[in-house]
Design an enzyme around this catalytic site. Structure first.
Site, PDB file in Angstrom:
ATOM      1  CD  GLU A   1     -75.720 -23.379  -8.098  1.00  0.00           C
ATOM      2  OE1 GLU A   1     -76.461 -24.383  -8.075  1.00  0.00           O
ATOM      3  OE2 GLU A   1     -75.403 -22.791  -9.142  1.00  0.00           O
TER       4      GLU A   1
ATOM      5  CB  CYS B   1     -73.419 -26.278 -10.377  1.00  0.00           C
ATOM      6  SG  CYS B   1     -73.940 -27.006 -11.948  1.00  0.00           S
TER       7      CYS B   1
ATOM      8  NE  ARG C   1     -78.939 -22.446  -9.646  1.00  0.00           N
ATOM      9  CZ  ARG C   1     -79.863 -22.543 -10.588  1.00  0.00           C
ATOM     10  NH1 ARG C   1     -80.950 -21.790 -10.522  1.00  0.00           N
ATOM     11  NH2 ARG C   1     -79.737 -23.376 -11.577  1.00  0.00           N
TER      12      ARG C   1
END
Length: 321
Positions: free
Chosen positions: A308, A232, A184
């Site tokens: 995130e 998410c 990420r």
């Protein structure tokens, strides 16, 4: 006074540039959460040159500039954000090109192109390489910036090169061996991704579409895709005892937080790492619910979750991220 500031800012920054301008633009409701506030200015450059000059001018007078992709990993606070938000949704930023000599091995895609539409376009011509990202909502630029991915792979796996505009408005091209794609995140520090070149491989279009359908069906079974969410909410953390990555959703579930509600926001009962907002709800409810989930998980297992989803606020200095 605010009206005067708006006129003065527009004249000094982009009054003479080839751009489309919207003031007090409702960017929050155009994100995947369908909630949140406005941007002082929403700018849609018509050319790369106009975008480059805008970057230079914002740097000179210290004006905040943000890039908004599909809004699929974004939560805009109800008070909105200051400065300029840029959307790369005009033609020069959405093109798809292939190498012209021999077999197709590379595809160059503009940062403003939609990731899912891009991989479907490639699949129709039998070009494999991006299909593991089926169901990941993102623009190409946003996906590159956060190395988007999931159970089937990450976008960094397919990257051949990435072009960016740096803080001086100059184009920089980085081959894959100069890029570092991690979970990420990437090592790209330039403010704007312009395009990415991907490695592709000709294959049977029918088999490729079958694979895409399998991945899409898996996402539909396991995620609340019909609800107002941005995927998410938290990154999967490292287990402090083993160093292995563990599921944030599993930690949230083990803390008994599935279905936890705070006003108009709720932890999804289908996937605990999704926070959803009711139609007409408030972005701040989801922000505060996320903060509550972080505290509860930390109290339960001593692991601190990191978002995130990116949160934009008018006063970013007060953000816990």
């Amino acid at each position: 006074r605010r009206r005067f500031d708006v006129i003065r800012t527009s004249r000094s920054l982009f009054g003479d540039l080839d751009v489309q301008v919207e003031t007090d633009a409702p960017i929050g409701v155009s994100s995947w959460f369908c909630a949140g506030g406005t941007a002082d200015f929403l700018i849609r450059p018509n050319t790369i040159e106009a975008l480059a000059e805008l970057i230079r001018r914002c740097r000179q007078i210290d004006t905040p500039l943000r890039i908004m992709g599909e809004g699929a990993n974004l939560l805009v606070d109800d008070d909105g954000v200051p400065g300029i938000v840029v959307r790369l949704d005009q033609k020069p930023f959405k093109s798809i090109e292939t190498n012209v000599d021999g077999n197709v091995e590379l595809v160059r895609v503009g940062a403003g192109a939609d990731l899912s539409r891009t991989l479907m376009t490639l699949s129709r011509t039998g070009l494999a390489g991006l299909e593991p990202l089926m169901g990941v909502p993102a623009s190409i630029g946003g996906a590159i910036r956060m190395n988007a991915g999931g159970a089937f792979g990450e976008i960094g796996d397919a990257v051949h090169a990435v072009a960016c505009l740096d803080a001086r408005g100059e184009i920089q091209v980085y081959p894959a061996d100069q890029l570092r794609f991690e979970y990420r995140r990437t090592n790209i520090i330039d403010p704007v991704v312009l395009w990415a070149a991907f490695k592709v491989e000709p294959t049977d279009p029918i088999a490729l579409r079958t694979r895409i359908k399998e991945i899409a069906a898996y996402k539909k079974r396991t995620q609340p895709l019909a609800e107002k969410s941005a995927g998410c909410m938290f990154r999967n953390p490292d287990d402090p005892s083993t160093g292995e990555r563990i599921s944030a959703g599993k930690l949230i579930d083990q803390a008994g937080l599935k279905g936890l509600r705070l006003r108009t926001a709720e932890v999804s009962s289908r996937h605990a790492n999704f926070i959803t907002i009711d139609r007409g709800g408030k972005a701040r409810d989801a922000i505060e619910l996320g903060d509550l989930v972080r505290r509860r998980v930390f109290d339960a297992c001593g692991i601190e979750l990191q978002r995130e989803v990116v949160v934009w606020r008018r006063d970013q200095s007060n953000s816990p991220d």
